[in-house]
Design a protein around this motif. Structure first.
Motif, PDB file in Angstrom:
ATOM      1  N   THR A   1     -38.535 -11.441 -39.455  1.00 20.74           N
ATOM      2  CA  THR A   1     -38.210 -10.580 -40.593  1.00 20.74           C
ATOM      3  C   THR A   1     -37.565 -11.440 -41.659  1.00 20.74           C
ATOM      4  N   LYS A   2     -38.065 -11.329 -42.891  1.00 18.81           N
ATOM      5  CA  LYS A   2     -37.501 -12.109 -43.989  1.00 18.81           C
ATOM      6  C   LYS A   2     -37.010 -11.179 -45.094  1.00 18.81           C
ATOM      7  N   ASP A   3     -35.859 -11.534 -45.635  1.00 19.93           N
ATOM      8  CA  ASP A   3     -35.296 -10.832 -46.786  1.00 19.93           C
ATOM      9  C   ASP A   3     -36.060 -11.301 -48.024  1.00 19.93           C
TER      10      ASP A   3
ATOM     11  N   SER B   1     -43.577 -15.770 -50.435  1.00 18.38           N
ATOM     12  CA  SER B   1     -44.206 -16.743 -49.557  1.00 18.38           C
ATOM     13  C   SER B   1     -43.151 -17.647 -48.926  1.00 18.38           C
ATOM     14  N   PHE B   2     -43.335 -17.922 -47.621  1.00 23.06           N
ATOM     15  CA  PHE B   2     -42.440 -18.815 -46.883  1.00 23.06           C
ATOM     16  C   PHE B   2     -43.295 -19.816 -46.111  1.00 23.06           C
TER      17      PHE B   2
ATOM     18  N   ASN C   1     -48.265 -21.697 -45.139  1.00 20.47           N
ATOM     19  CA  ASN C   1     -47.499 -20.671 -45.845  1.00 20.47           C
ATOM     20  C   ASN C   1     -47.862 -19.296 -45.317  1.00 20.47           C
ATOM     21  N   LEU C   2     -46.873 -18.432 -45.298  1.00 19.13           N
ATOM     22  CA  LEU C   2     -47.062 -17.036 -44.905  1.00 19.13           C
ATOM     23  C   LEU C   2     -46.610 -16.147 -46.049  1.00 19.13           C
TER      24      LEU C   2
ATOM     25  N   VAL D   1     -39.609 -20.939 -39.566  1.00 16.33           N
ATOM     26  CA  VAL D   1     -39.972 -20.359 -40.859  1.00 16.33           C
ATOM     27  C   VAL D   1     -38.918 -20.816 -41.855  1.00 16.33           C
ATOM     28  N   ASP D   2     -39.389 -21.421 -42.928  1.00 20.06           N
ATOM     29  CA  ASP D   2     -38.509 -22.033 -43.939  1.00 20.06           C
ATOM     30  C   ASP D   2     -37.515 -22.997 -43.313  1.00 20.06           C
TER      31      ASP D   2
END
Length: 145
Positions: free
Chosen positions: A103-105, A113-114, A130-131, A74-75
């Motif tokens: 988990t994303k900050d 979006s990531f 993309n999520l 992710v990213d």
């Protein structure tokens, strides 16, 4: 004299009321929500979660394709590795044993979006895109072959 005492009482109550306002994050979806805060100070921070999953049919297709292991990004950052023979009959709970939960900050944003990429042990990107991560939520992202 009564008028002066009355005015002093009103001024004292008003001063105490305004001086007691506690600043902080007043958004209950925020990671740093303060139930004691009565005035929002724009300090709210958010995070969101996504759990990846696929069913037995996708697991079988991956096997027949020759894939044994999936690497999740992710990213551009590695977030998990999973054998292709691990599958679900429905979206697992976030953080459930054996699942790939991310988990994303989100910073001060309630949604962000990531990019994601899932690469097998043969070096082929099987999925990508993309999520959308949403504050204080976890949703299952089904991977379909």
């Amino acid at each position: 004299m009564k008028k002066i005492l009355f005015l002093l009482t009103i001024l004292t109550v008003t001063a105490l009321t305004f001086s007691c306002a506690k600043e902080g994050c007043t958004d209950p979806d925020a990671d740093n929500y303060s139930s004691e805060a009565t005035k929002d100070d724009a300090s709210c921070t958010f995070s969101g979660r996504v759990v990846f999953w696929y069913n037995e049919a996708t697991s079988d297709s991956l096997y027949y394709f020759g894939s044994d292991v999936l690497n999740y990004f992710v990213d551009g950052q590695a977030v998990g590795i999973q054998n292709t023979d691990i599958y679900w009959t429905g979206a697992p709970e976030c953080g459930q044993t054996g699942s790939i939960t991310v988990t994303k900050d989100l910073g001060s944003d309630k949604t962000k979006s990531f990019t994601y990429s899932i690469v097998d042990d043969l070096g082929d990107e099987i999925w990508g895109g993309n999520l959308e991560f949403n504050a204080n939520t976890c949703w299952g992202h089904e991977l379909v072959w």
